[in-house]
Each structure stands twice: as structure tokens, then as C-alpha cells.
Write an enzyme that holds these catalytic residues in place. Sequence first.
Site, PDB file in Angstrom:
ATOM      1  N   LYS A   4       0.826  -1.208   0.000  1.00  0.00           N
ATOM      2  CA  LYS A   4       0.000   0.000   0.000  1.00  0.00           C
ATOM      3  C   LYS A   4       0.861   1.259   0.000  1.00  0.00           C
ATOM      4  CE  LYS A   4      -2.167  -1.555   3.608  1.00  0.00           C
ATOM      5  NZ  LYS A   4      -3.039  -1.641   4.808  1.00  0.00           N
ATOM      6  N   ASP A  37      -6.489   1.304   0.976  1.00  0.00           N
ATOM      7  CA  ASP A  37      -6.602   1.650   2.384  1.00  0.00           C
ATOM      8  C   ASP A  37      -7.981   1.212   2.872  1.00  0.00           C
ATOM      9  OD1 ASP A  37      -8.358   3.510   1.366  1.00  0.00           O
ATOM     10  OD2 ASP A  37      -7.426   5.244   2.334  1.00  0.00           O
TER      11      ASP A  37
END
Length: 293
Positions: free
Chosen positions: A151, A169
Amino acid sequence: MAESKVRKAAAEPAVKAVVKPGRSGKPESHQAMVRRARKINRALAELYPYAHPELDFEDAFQLLVAVVLSAQTTDLRVNQTTPALFAKYPTPQDMAAAAPEELEEVIRPTGFFRNKAKALIGLSIKLRDEFGGEVPRTLEELITLPGVGRKTANVVLGNAYGVPGITVDTHFGRLARRFGWTTAEDPVAVEAAVAEIFPKSEWTMLSHRVVFHGRRICHSRKPACGVCPIAPLCPAYGEGETDPEKARKLLKYELGGQPGQRLKPPADYPGRAASPNGTASVAGTGLVDGAAG
């Protein structure tokens, strides 16, 4: 132009007669889901033509550090903290040589400051010793840095280097499931599923648009369904407030007439800049791997 779209989105209720996709008596085919997903992306592009990272940064190192600090706090709180941080430690070499207790004190407002300081010093040492003080430009190299996973790497690649990436997220994962793009909970599985739906050229901006929508309209606990422009395309319509007047009161940031998270927003951002001393009250990205958002 962007400002008028914000006013229009906040003022107009969603279509009242909503038929949920895939709820007409037969399951939605994969092909139909892909078509609907791409319509959602186009609609979000219309609604948020100014979508952008909500962390202030000037280079790849600043973005990397800001994303690490964003775990379990708000982007606003990070943006209020990083000016002093980068004044004291402007380069990886400076941060690598930082005394842990001094770095901890600077980043204390972001929470979990001991673990974050350890990660920041560790990644800075690796940048200094193995990458010549430069943030690497590949996912494979980025994820070797302490505290950095897929991420975080995708955020840096997409926004500092222009390399397409999907940032999963908490907001993105929630909306991907609500939109019916995937049922997966694991962020890596969500990323893989969404990557098959959209062309690579759309990945970075798709991430911004979906996160913007999750923060502004499609909230975790009480989505503002009644004013959502993509309600007719959403299988989850009705999970939140469907009354337009009540839903309008749930809008956040520029859609609700409030400042955004950035102290230095892009020139085309239609909302107000945040206050350097204001209160960070809305959940942030939680982009560091393993962190809540």
C-alpha cells in the site's frame, strides 16, 4: 468549474427510484459488473476532478515519510506535523542520524511515535546505505524498506513517480466491497481483483477518487446515500441515510463546506485549506501496512 460541481453534488439529491444492480432477480454477470464499475469510475471522475493525495509533500522522501506517519491518525495531523519534521530532518541522511528520542518528540502528535520513529530511522538508513539516499522507483525495492508494504509503495510510486498503482486503504477496501467489485477482505486480494477490472492507466486516479468518495459521502458507519450521485450504480444503496435532507448533513470536507486535510492543497482544489493548528477529527488513511485507517 470544479467548485460548481461540488455545489451541485451537495445540493442535488440522488435519483429517488434506485434499482440495485444485480438485484433484479438474477445475478449480475462479471461483464456487467465490469461495465458498471467503469461507469462508477467515470462518475467519480466527474464528481472529483480535483482528487489528489491528501498528504502534503514536495518529493518522494517526504511522501514516503508522511505515509508512514499516517498510520492510525489523520492526514491533517500528519500535515500539521511534517513541516517541523522536514525542517529538522530534510534528507534521508539527516533522518538516519537522528537521535530516536528527539525524532519521537517531533512526531509525537501522530501517535505510536516510538514505532514510527523506529521505522523512519530504519528506512532512512537503508535509503542512505543501499539506495544512495534516493527513494527507489520499483515496488520490489520499496517493500524492502522497514515499515513499507504494498500500500505504501503504491502511494509513493503513483504520486511521486507516476507509476500506476492501486492503493487499498480502509476506505478503498470498504467501497470496493460495497460496489460489488470484490468480496475480499485482504488488501492484496482486493488490489488484485480491482486491477483486473480497470486499465492500468486508471489505477492511481481511481484510488484517489474512491478514497475521496469514502471520506466525503460513502462513510463507514453512515453513508450519505440520499445525496450520492452514483446511487443508481451501487448495490449497497440503502445501507446509509436515504433521505436527501438528512443525508446532506452527513457530507464532509468541501462537499460539506468544511476545510480539507491539506495545509497546501492543489490550485484546483475547490475547498478551503486546513488550519496549521486545527483539530484533526476525521479518520485518515492508515496507509502503513498492518495499520487501521
